[in-house]
Every structure is written in C-alpha cells, then in structure tokens.
Design an enzyme around this catalytic site. Sequence first.
Site, mmCIF file in Angstrom:
data_model
loop_
_atom_site.group_PDB
_atom_site.id
_atom_site.type_symbol
_atom_site.label_atom_id
_atom_site.label_comp_id
_atom_site.label_asym_id
_atom_site.label_seq_id
_atom_site.Cartn_x
_atom_site.Cartn_y
_atom_site.Cartn_z
ATOM 1 N N TYR A 149 0.434 -1.153 0.334
ATOM 2 C CA TYR A 149 0.310 -0.472 0.170
ATOM 3 C C TYR A 149 0.553 1.053 0.455
ATOM 4 O O TYR A 149 0.794 2.126 -0.876
ATOM 5 C CB TYR A 149 -0.854 0.209 0.948
ATOM 6 N N LYS A 153 0.759 4.337 -2.715
ATOM 7 C CA LYS A 153 1.264 5.926 -2.573
ATOM 8 C C LYS A 153 2.226 6.678 -2.555
ATOM 9 O O LYS A 153 2.144 7.586 -3.286
ATOM 10 C CB LYS A 153 0.392 5.926 -1.410
#
Length: 248
Positions: A149, A153
């Site tokens: 993640y 990001k």
Amino acid sequence: MTNLLDLTGRVAVVIGATSGLGRTLAEGLAAHGATVVPTGRRLELIDASAPVRQACDVGSRESIDHFRDAVLAQYGHVDILLNAAGQTLKCPVQDIKEDDWTRIFDVSLTGTLRACQSFYEPLKASGHGRVINIASLGSYVAFHQVAAYCAAKTGVLSLTRSLACEWAKDGISVNAIAPGIFPTDLNRKLIDGTPRGQELLMRTPMGRFGNPEELVGIAVLLASDGASYLTGQCIGVDGGYLASGVNS
C-alpha cells in the site's frame, strides 16, 4: 468579489465514491455547487439518484472509458476528476504474494493512471481541468506490514507531480491530498482499539483521528478557481502527523 470556491457549473467525476472518504468527498463537492458523478465497482452502492448510474472498475481501461463516454453523453464536459479508489493489505513483506502486490498496485496506482489518461481530453477541453488524487501518509513514511500500500501510494504522489508538470500547458492542475488517520471500512480493523491505533494517536499532535468531513475543504479548494496557480502539490490533512517529532 467572486467566490473562488464556487463549483457551480462544474462537472466532477469521483471514482471510488461508493464508500469511505470518496463518498464524503463526493457529497462535499456537490454541496459546493458541483454536479457530481459518483462511481465505483459496486453498482448497488452508487447513489440511486445519480443521473449517470454506472459501475466503473479502475482495473479495466475499457470500463473507465465506457463510464467516461456515459458522463460526456449526459453532460458534455468534465471539469474535475477525483481518484479515491484504493485497497490495502496488512502482511509482512517477506510473505507478500506477488498476486497481492500486483493487485494493490493495479487498483491504487495503475487505476489512478488509467482514469487520468481516460479523462485527459475532457479535462483539457474544460479549460480549467482539475485532478485530485488521494495519496497517503504512506506516500512519505513507512507503516508496519503495509509495504504494498505504501509503495503504491508513493507512486501516486510521484505520478501526481509528473502529470502536473506535463499537463500544465493544457490548463490542467494536478494535486493530491494525503489524509491522516481517518477511520474507514478500509482501515478500521487495523486501528480501532489496537496498539497500532494507540501509536498512531500518540504520533498525531491534535490527539485525535480525523472526521471525513474535515477533508472536504481542501478538496473544494483544489477543485476550484482558488487553486488556479497550485499544481504538483500534495497537501497533508493529518492533524500534524507528518510534522511531528516527539509529542511528549
């Protein structure tokens, strides 16, 4: 004086608007005058009152293009694109399966790219196109066992900067928001009443987690004429988390 934050007459597409922060941001843009077209993977969660009620899967360029064409057929233009779709996974790095890693990247990063590419021409034609990507604190710092993640990001942040530089000549501003800790369906199990949640709270100078409505103001700014000379930026709305060192 002109109200620079008035979005009346602007068409805003919000991808990932069926739940969580995306839903709140869609409602916030609408409250400030925008005609909001919300979408997400699950048709049953899309507001039944939306004039364009069509599911959109960011994992499929065909799906995004089909949705774009439906929006243009209904309204004729698109002025704002807000990319809020994302997924996360808590797993030790050494145990992450490549399929899971690829899935996280495909939704959070490549899905953002697909949507930006698909809506590029309408945003250019708008004359005041705005792209708002949802980045993360994980775009800047590591969080334990969510490497996929955070890496995705971080890519969203880099993509935002690259698009801002390339598309400035086309009158399109591209910025991002990095939310702090906002309990949602995506992360609630990780932070509600857990040691992880307590540590996050301790590292937040304001001493509390955010309410989704507290993101609306910055989203409205980035979508409006108030941000006419603002591009390539990522604004943290985090209660001071990224600025923090020792809090006690």
